[in-house]
Design a protein around this motif. Structure first.
Motif, PDB file in Angstrom:
ATOM      1  N   GLN A  94      -1.552  -4.405   3.625  1.00 24.24           N
ATOM      2  CA  GLN A  94      -2.601  -4.170   2.637  1.00 24.24           C
ATOM      3  C   GLN A  94      -3.278  -2.831   2.931  1.00 24.24           C
ATOM      4  O   GLN A  94      -3.388  -2.416   4.089  1.00 24.24           O
ATOM      5  N   GLU A 120      -6.359  -2.126   2.839  1.00 22.96           N
ATOM      6  CA  GLU A 120      -7.542  -2.352   3.667  1.00 22.96           C
ATOM      7  C   GLU A 120      -7.178  -2.433   5.149  1.00 22.96           C
ATOM      8  O   GLU A 120      -7.901  -1.935   6.002  1.00 22.96           O
ATOM      9  N   SER A 150       0.842  -1.195   0.000  1.00 24.98           N
ATOM     10  CA  SER A 150       0.000   0.000   0.000  1.00 24.98           C
ATOM     11  C   SER A 150       0.879   1.246   0.000  1.00 24.98           C
ATOM     12  O   SER A 150       2.041   1.210   0.384  1.00 24.98           O
TER      13      SER A 150
END
Length: 96
Positions: free
Chosen positions: A67, A69, A52
């Protein structure tokens, strides 16, 4: 001031984050290279794969091995100490 743990002991000010993006697309990879060339890249992956990219209000790009998220959930406070991912368990042990 709210802080976001972005992995492996790195923490950023949540108020300075503009966007949390995945690192797989070609435009993001170009932006990473431009930031690297311009001295605006902060690599917080500790040698791991970049998953990310956090866009900061200063124009810097911060690379994270987590990640997008996961980072977003941490920013929203949805991830607590009990639900951290395995790669952060060693950080929790150091904090105790």
């Amino acid at each position: 001031m709210r802080l976001i743990h972005v992995g492996y002991g790195s923490i950023v000010n949540a108020d300075r984050v503009i966007a949390i993006l995945g690192a797989d697309s070609a435009p993001i990879k170009r932006a990473i290279q431009e930031a690297r060339d311009g001295g605006r890249l902060i690599d917080a992956t500790y040698g791991r794969k970049t998953r990310s990219v956090l866009v900061m209000d200063s124009g810097h790009l911060l690379l994270s091995a987590l990640q997008s998220e996961t980072v977003a959930a941490r920013a929203e406070g949805k991830i607590t100490q009990e639900s951290f991912q395995p790669e952060t368990e060693e950080v929790l042990k150091e904090e105790k």
